[in-house]
Design an enzyme around this catalytic site. Sequence first.
Site, PDB file in Angstrom:
ATOM      1  N   GLU A 193      50.061  44.769  38.141  1.00  0.00           N
ATOM      2  CA  GLU A 193      48.738  45.028  38.716  1.00  0.00           C
ATOM      3  C   GLU A 193      48.681  44.528  40.160  1.00  0.00           C
ATOM      4  O   GLU A 193      49.281  43.492  40.458  1.00  0.00           O
ATOM      5  CB  GLU A 193      47.650  44.343  37.879  1.00  0.00           C
ATOM      6  CG  GLU A 193      47.487  44.939  36.492  1.00  0.00           C
ATOM      7  CD  GLU A 193      46.338  44.300  35.698  1.00  0.00           C
ATOM      8  OE1 GLU A 193      45.561  43.511  36.276  1.00  0.00           O
ATOM      9  OE2 GLU A 193      46.225  44.590  34.504  1.00  0.00           O
TER      10      GLU A 193
ATOM     11  N   HIS B 253      41.302  47.062  35.138  1.00  0.00           N
ATOM     12  CA  HIS B 253      41.055  45.676  34.715  1.00  0.00           C
ATOM     13  C   HIS B 253      39.566  45.315  34.855  1.00  0.00           C
ATOM     14  O   HIS B 253      39.179  44.381  35.555  1.00  0.00           O
ATOM     15  CB  HIS B 253      41.913  44.692  35.526  1.00  0.00           C
ATOM     16  CG  HIS B 253      42.203  43.428  34.768  1.00  0.00           C
ATOM     17  ND1 HIS B 253      43.408  42.773  34.802  1.00  0.00           N
ATOM     18  CD2 HIS B 253      41.427  42.689  33.928  1.00  0.00           C
ATOM     19  CE1 HIS B 253      43.371  41.695  34.033  1.00  0.00           C
ATOM     20  NE2 HIS B 253      42.172  41.631  33.490  1.00  0.00           N
TER      21      HIS B 253
END
Length: 528
Positions: A263, A281
């Site tokens: 990420e 997220h």
Amino acid sequence: MAPKVLISDALSPAAVQIFKDRGVEVDFQPNLGKDKDKLAEIIGHYDGLAIRSATKVTPKILQNAKKLKVIGRAGIGVDNVDIPAATAKGIIVMNTPFGNSITTAEHAITLMLALAREIPAADQSTQAGKWEKNRFMGVEITGKTLGVIGAGNIGSIVIDRALGLRMRVIAYDPFLSPERAVELGVEKVELEELLKRADFITLHTPLTEKTKNILDAKALAMTKKGVRIINCARGGLVDEAALRATLDSGHVAGAAFDVFSTEPANENPLFGQPNVICTPHLGAATSEAQENVALQVADQMSDYLLRGAISNAVNFPSITAEEAPRLKPFIELAEKLGSFAGQLTEGDLKKIQISYEGHVAQMKTKALTSAAVAGFLRPMLQDVNVVSAPIVAKERGIIVEEVTREAAGDYESLITVTVFTDGVTRNVSGTVFADARPRIVNIKGIRMDAEFGHSMIYITNLDKPGFIGKFSGTMGDAGINIATFHVGREAPGGNAVALIEIDGEMPPKVLEAVRALPQVQSAKPLKF
């Protein structure tokens, strides 16, 4: 002089007000976290630092933090803080582990419903001017079986919501007691059974060595055809490439992911699939959750700076500054004894008992018990700290029993951790001598005297000639150096144990060779 706190990320104005109301001076610079050099330049003026995820607290920044006493993270993840560096400088690192729970659980349920009815693809198609009524054939949630991997704080909320949707819920969690499962209204199962039975699988476990790729190619092959998988917990719990292959083959009907192994996720094997939903997220991204964690961190930091009270610390237990020097070596001992027991425990856990004998029984044993439970749980749940450990244990229905005996036996102070599982009871005892270094002095009733090493092997064997030579030869052939070697036995020729510290890691092939040696009953690598 009033303590001074720097807020270097966007935190709620209400949190700023809490600091001011409590008598703490606040410097609110919400964009400073993005400028590492500027932060490093001014951090030396502050007693506290309040952050979210944008600020990276590196050793370079901590090097300049001459006055800093506490770092407060509004949220659960402290990956953006160098905890060992902070600990070395005596800086308390706090988080707010439970402020995001409802929001994350709701996101998982939302993704499950969207996946069942193909909402994102149907929305995109309709807004593009198509009317593909027959293309989007969903499935009902009612009556379907939801498999929950991890029944802790967030997982238990998901279970509650899923039962409200009239789903059948099964859960896999080694720390979930049968009594707690009944209380939650969930059927406790082993992972293999969950994979075979679940129509939907949702993950709610931290990322540890044991849970990394818990859904790998082998596990995915065991799932029911047409299963749908949701991950709002941590990237890396699912092998994304293996999942893509099962999606392509049609075995897995769909997936919804909020977290990814890398990420920010600019590319991923799951992207571009018509039966996959991805969000960036967003698990904790509601105004309520952000407000909750901001208010909580402001309260916790104020309590510590003004009163010395510590709560939700990831690197220190709830004890006062006066107690710390005397307690510190015993906290380390309790945590390592717990870790020793935790790394060896298999099967359904019933109870953990920590007993204190001699001088240690007069200390603040609650902090020591928290340390032992944290050590026990951490091999499976890495986010656990000495403050949150009792709460985490309680959530899973684990009974924690504390026993004190003030009369000293063979040792001035002795701590024993006993673990009760189905049909098996294991115990390990330790003490601290004048050098303040924790030692193991008894394992399963067998006496020994061993210090904890970073990388160790625990062996149970029959006390027969040749074992030590064959083991040492196996290590030598593999080029692994033995640092220390401690043995103990019940009686000549009977059951024996060995605790060996080695330099470096134990490769799986060498471990198998050790397990194959004559007289060896079990061999387990340990990390401290």
